[in-house]
Design an enzyme around this catalytic site. Structure first.
Site, mmCIF file in Angstrom:
data_model
loop_
_atom_site.group_PDB
_atom_site.id
_atom_site.type_symbol
_atom_site.label_atom_id
_atom_site.label_comp_id
_atom_site.label_asym_id
_atom_site.label_seq_id
_atom_site.Cartn_x
_atom_site.Cartn_y
_atom_site.Cartn_z
ATOM 1 N N ASP A 154 0.988 -1.282 -0.061
ATOM 2 C CA ASP A 154 0.102 -0.194 -0.022
ATOM 3 C C ASP A 154 1.034 1.202 -0.041
ATOM 4 O O ASP A 154 1.839 1.334 0.910
ATOM 5 C CB ASP A 154 -0.723 -0.085 1.252
ATOM 6 C CG ASP A 154 -1.972 0.760 1.073
ATOM 7 O OD1 ASP A 154 -1.871 1.888 0.104
ATOM 8 O OD2 ASP A 154 -3.026 1.053 1.884
ATOM 9 N N LYS A 155 0.569 2.081 -0.869
ATOM 10 C CA LYS A 155 1.395 3.328 -0.886
ATOM 11 C C LYS A 155 1.082 4.351 0.091
ATOM 12 O O LYS A 155 1.623 5.158 0.045
ATOM 13 C CB LYS A 155 1.328 3.972 -2.463
ATOM 14 C CG LYS A 155 2.012 3.062 -3.382
ATOM 15 C CD LYS A 155 1.791 4.033 -4.730
ATOM 16 C CE LYS A 155 2.461 2.954 -5.905
ATOM 17 N NZ LYS A 155 2.701 3.442 -7.066
ATOM 18 N N THR A 156 0.273 4.097 0.920
ATOM 19 C CA THR A 156 0.157 5.238 1.924
ATOM 20 C C THR A 156 1.103 5.288 3.162
ATOM 21 O O THR A 156 1.644 4.420 3.557
ATOM 22 C CB THR A 156 -1.214 4.936 2.450
ATOM 23 O OG1 THR A 156 -1.543 3.683 3.076
ATOM 24 C CG2 THR A 156 -2.540 5.215 1.608
#
Length: 156
Positions: A154-156
């Site tokens: 996840d790029k968060t």
């Protein structure tokens, strides 16, 4: 769609394969490493080769016996070839059973244990912030790491 009713009587005659029980009743796929899959295929090939080799040995031994005892009609040998063939096949199977490398599985387990020992004693895998050394709780850890094909993040 029913509207303006307090209750409804229903009767189910046949649910088929759409029930939760039937949909969840299938067997789970057995996970094994590529090394174990390859060893299993090789072992099946070795067993097939062993059976062929036993069959050839039985044929050659019966042929040699017939050639050696062909001129000895006076001995009145009455041989039951069906039982004799089964007996010879089992004899050659026992004699050639050393052909199967059972020690290969033992060697693989020893290597797995040594790899776990090296992972546990690796200084570079120590995390000083959380004071946590590396610990290998599974003997197939290194083989499992080699099976990772996709990594989602996840790029968060």
């Amino acid at each position: 769609l029913l509207r303006n009713t307090d209750w409804v009587h229903g009767f189910v005659v046949y649910t088929g394969t759409d029930t939760k029980l039937v949909r969840n009743s299938h067997d789970k796929q057995q996970k094994s490493s590529r090394v174990e899959q390859r060893m299993s295929r090789m072992l099946i090939g070795i067993l097939a080769l062993l059976m062929i080799l036993c069959g050839v040995c039985v044929y050659l031994s019966i042929d040699a016996e017939a050639e050696l005892l062909g001129g000895t009609w006076y001995l009145l040998l009455d041989v039951d070839y069906s039982w004799n063939t089964i007996q010879r096949f089992c004899t050659f199977l026992i004699l050639l059973s050393g052909f199967i490398p059972i020690s290969l599985y033992v060697t693989i387990e020893i290597v797995r244990g040594l790899q776990c020992m090296f992972i546990n004693s690796d200084v570079e895998m120590y995390d000083p912030e959380s004071d946590t050394p590396s610990s290998s709780r599974s003997s197939v850890l290194t083989q499992d790491l080699g099976q990772v094909a996709y990594l989602f993040s996840d790029k968060t």
